[in-house]
Motif scaffolding. Structure first.
Motif, PDB file in Angstrom:
ATOM      1  N   VAL A 118       0.831  -1.201   0.000  1.00  0.00           N
ATOM      2  CA  VAL A 118       0.000   0.000   0.000  1.00  0.00           C
ATOM      3  C   VAL A 118       0.867   1.253   0.000  1.00  0.00           C
ATOM      4  CG1 VAL A 118      -1.747   1.301   1.279  1.00  0.00           C
ATOM      5  CG2 VAL A 118      -1.924  -1.191   1.109  1.00  0.00           C
ATOM      6  N   ARG A 119       1.921   1.259   0.823  1.00  0.00           N
ATOM      7  CA  ARG A 119       2.815   2.416   0.848  1.00  0.00           C
ATOM      8  C   ARG A 119       3.512   2.616  -0.492  1.00  0.00           C
ATOM      9  NH1 ARG A 119       5.797   5.154   4.685  1.00  0.00           N
ATOM     10  NH2 ARG A 119       3.842   5.073   5.861  1.00  0.00           N
ATOM     11  N   LEU A 120       3.956   1.527  -1.106  1.00  0.00           N
ATOM     12  CA  LEU A 120       4.618   1.643  -2.402  1.00  0.00           C
ATOM     13  C   LEU A 120       3.667   2.188  -3.467  1.00  0.00           C
ATOM     14  CD1 LEU A 120       6.703  -1.666  -2.449  1.00  0.00           C
ATOM     15  CD2 LEU A 120       7.496   0.654  -1.942  1.00  0.00           C
ATOM     16  N   LEU A 121       2.404   1.784  -3.406  1.00  0.00           N
ATOM     17  CA  LEU A 121       1.436   2.325  -4.355  1.00  0.00           C
ATOM     18  C   LEU A 121       1.199   3.803  -4.099  1.00  0.00           C
ATOM     19  CD1 LEU A 121      -0.487   1.619  -6.697  1.00  0.00           C
ATOM     20  CD2 LEU A 121      -2.256   1.182  -4.981  1.00  0.00           C
ATOM     21  N   MET A 122       1.169   4.206  -2.853  1.00  0.00           N
ATOM     22  CA  MET A 122       0.971   5.615  -2.527  1.00  0.00           C
ATOM     23  C   MET A 122       2.127   6.468  -3.034  1.00  0.00           C
ATOM     24  SD  MET A 122      -1.957   5.909  -1.078  1.00  0.00           S
ATOM     25  CE  MET A 122      -1.789   7.601  -0.483  1.00  0.00           C
ATOM     26  N   LEU A 123       3.327   5.905  -3.052  1.00  0.00           N
ATOM     27  CA  LEU A 123       4.492   6.662  -3.505  1.00  0.00           C
ATOM     28  C   LEU A 123       4.455   6.948  -5.004  1.00  0.00           C
ATOM     29  CD1 LEU A 123       7.342   4.940  -1.450  1.00  0.00           C
ATOM     30  CD2 LEU A 123       6.256   7.161  -1.026  1.00  0.00           C
ATOM     31  N   THR A 124       3.604   6.235  -5.747  1.00  0.00           N
ATOM     32  CA  THR A 124       3.501   6.478  -7.190  1.00  0.00           C
ATOM     33  C   THR A 124       2.618   7.684  -7.506  1.00  0.00           C
ATOM     34  OG1 THR A 124       1.577   5.012  -7.476  1.00  0.00           O
ATOM     35  CG2 THR A 124       3.770   4.013  -7.635  1.00  0.00           C
ATOM     36  N   LEU A 125       1.874   8.198  -6.516  1.00  0.00           N
ATOM     37  CA  LEU A 125       1.019   9.352  -6.767  1.00  0.00           C
ATOM     38  C   LEU A 125       1.874  10.580  -7.031  1.00  0.00           C
ATOM     39  CD1 LEU A 125      -1.729   8.870  -4.013  1.00  0.00           C
ATOM     40  CD2 LEU A 125      -1.828   8.229  -6.430  1.00  0.00           C
ATOM     41  N   PRO A 126       1.531  11.371  -8.013  1.00  0.00           N
ATOM     42  CA  PRO A 126       2.335  12.568  -8.325  1.00  0.00           C
ATOM     43  C   PRO A 126       2.217  13.621  -7.224  1.00  0.00           C
ATOM     44  CG  PRO A 126       0.339  12.538  -9.646  1.00  0.00           C
ATOM     45  CD  PRO A 126       0.388  11.216  -8.924  1.00  0.00           C
ATOM     46  N   ASP A 127       3.191  14.505  -7.184  1.00  0.00           N
ATOM     47  CA  ASP A 127       3.145  15.612  -6.227  1.00  0.00           C
ATOM     48  C   ASP A 127       1.933  16.488  -6.511  1.00  0.00           C
ATOM     49  OD1 ASP A 127       5.508  14.681  -5.162  1.00  0.00           O
ATOM     50  OD2 ASP A 127       6.768  15.995  -6.406  1.00  0.00           O
ATOM     51  N   GLY A 128       1.338  16.967  -5.450  1.00  0.00           N
ATOM     52  CA  GLY A 128       0.168  17.811  -5.600  1.00  0.00           C
ATOM     53  C   GLY A 128      -1.140  17.060  -5.691  1.00  0.00           C
ATOM     54  N   THR A 129      -1.111  15.733  -5.470  1.00  0.00           N
ATOM     55  CA  THR A 129      -2.353  14.969  -5.482  1.00  0.00           C
ATOM     56  C   THR A 129      -3.267  15.437  -4.356  1.00  0.00           C
ATOM     57  OG1 THR A 129      -1.234  13.018  -6.378  1.00  0.00           O
ATOM     58  CG2 THR A 129      -3.348  12.655  -5.308  1.00  0.00           C
ATOM     59  N   PRO A 130      -4.520  15.741  -4.639  1.00  0.00           N
ATOM     60  CA  PRO A 130      -5.421  16.184  -3.567  1.00  0.00           C
ATOM     61  C   PRO A 130      -5.517  15.162  -2.442  1.00  0.00           C
ATOM     62  CG  PRO A 130      -6.410  16.541  -5.729  1.00  0.00           C
ATOM     63  CD  PRO A 130      -5.172  15.729  -5.956  1.00  0.00           C
ATOM     64  N   ALA A 131      -5.675  15.674  -1.240  1.00  0.00           N
ATOM     65  CA  ALA A 131      -5.724  14.788  -0.076  1.00  0.00           C
ATOM     66  C   ALA A 131      -6.898  13.823  -0.157  1.00  0.00           C
ATOM     67  CB  ALA A 131      -5.801  15.627   1.201  1.00  0.00           C
ATOM     68  N   ALA A 132      -8.025  14.286  -0.685  1.00  0.00           N
ATOM     69  CA  ALA A 132      -9.197  13.409  -0.789  1.00  0.00           C
ATOM     70  C   ALA A 132      -8.914  12.243  -1.728  1.00  0.00           C
ATOM     71  CB  ALA A 132     -10.401  14.202  -1.273  1.00  0.00           C
ATOM     72  N   LEU A 133      -8.239  12.520  -2.857  1.00  0.00           N
ATOM     73  CA  LEU A 133      -7.911  11.442  -3.793  1.00  0.00           C
ATOM     74  C   LEU A 133      -6.895  10.490  -3.176  1.00  0.00           C
ATOM     75  CD1 LEU A 133      -8.082  10.109  -6.553  1.00  0.00           C
ATOM     76  CD2 LEU A 133      -6.375  11.743  -7.385  1.00  0.00           C
TER      77      LEU A 133
END
Length: 277
Positions: A118-133
């Protein structure tokens, strides 16, 4: 023939329903393109109907070794349904959507630990991803991952207490492994165990490899648009259930290899006169 036809059509209808579930549950503003969803659902339903109504399938494995494919389908459909409800809560909240969010949110924080999938998947999110997303991705990933693990537990219980697949009837390699040719290549047992071990290793590594591939491919192809509800649902579902499906297939191939090995030993014992003919 009638039973096979009825079963094939019922399975096709369930596959169509699963693929159409996000479009039916999400608000119209986030439903994506209905025509594309309908086309994919009909194509998948037609493929399922052909595979399950024909005398022998061409791609679907373990067709007559129930409930192998049923476990995979039910758990995948449950994940798609719950993810759709979780995303629906942002637009049309209800009691059931709130319950799904209340389950997914703490589960996501509990599994979002260093080096976890789960953490590794979260690290793929680009910078500036909204907190809700980000919260949706975290909760959906954790929820799907737990459900995928439950499919492995169910299959392990099936092996342990029901002796899958022998108690479901005679196991036909030609029907249940249509892409595997037992007459070509080296020893069939060695090939089954090799393929099974490869699936086990790949299934174990994929939750860690997929985020790395997304990170590497991001600069070339651009980041995934997880703000689209359909992309979010199917990306997380594939991330969670493809590894689980490979692990199940690996264990199943090992089980088939053990069955063939035991049958060979019995045949050898009969030829040596150690067992009655």
């Amino acid at each position: 023939m009638v039973t096979r036809l009825t079963g094939g059509l019922l399975r096709a209808a369930l596959v169509v329903l699963m693929i159409a579930t996000p479009s039916m549950l999400l608000p119209s503003g986030g439903s994506g393109t209905p025509e594309i969803v309908a086309l994919v659902a009909l194509a998948a339903g037609l493929f399922t109907a052909v595979e399950y109504t024909s005398l022998s399938p061409s791609l679907v494995e373990f067709r007559d070794a129930q409930p192998f494919n049923r476990i995979r389908f039910v758990t995948t459909a449950a994940a798609v349904f719950l993810l759709s409800l979780m995303i629906r809560d942002t637009g049309e909240a209800s009691t059931i959507t709130a319950l799904v969010v209340a389950l997914a949110a703490p589960l996501g924080h509990a599994l979002d630990i260093p080096y976890s999938p789960v953490r590794l998947l979260m690290l793929t999110l680009p910078d500036g991803t909204p907190a809700a997303l980000a919260d949706q991705v975290r909760g959906g990933a954790a929820l799907s991952y737990v459900i995928s693990l439950s499919s492995l537990v169910l299959f392990a219980l099936l092996l342990r207490f029901r002796g899958w697949p022998m108690r479901t009837g005679n196991f036909n390699v030609w029907i249940n492994l249509p892409t595997f040719d037992p007459t070509s290549g080296s020893d069939v047992i060695w090939r089954l165990r090799r393929d099974g071990q490869f699936n086990l290793v790949l299934g174990f590594l994929l939750p860690f490899v997929i985020p790395a591939l997304l990170t590497i491919g991001g600069p070339m192809f651009g980041p995934l648009n997880l703000s689209n509800p359909h992309t979010l649902i199917w990306t997380i579902t594939a991330w969670a259930f493809l590894p689980a499906s490979l692990l199940m297939r690996g264990v199943a191939l090992q089980r088939v290899a053990d069955m063939i090995g035991a049958q060979r030993e019995r045949a050898t014992a009969r030829e040596a006169g150690l067992l009655p003919a």
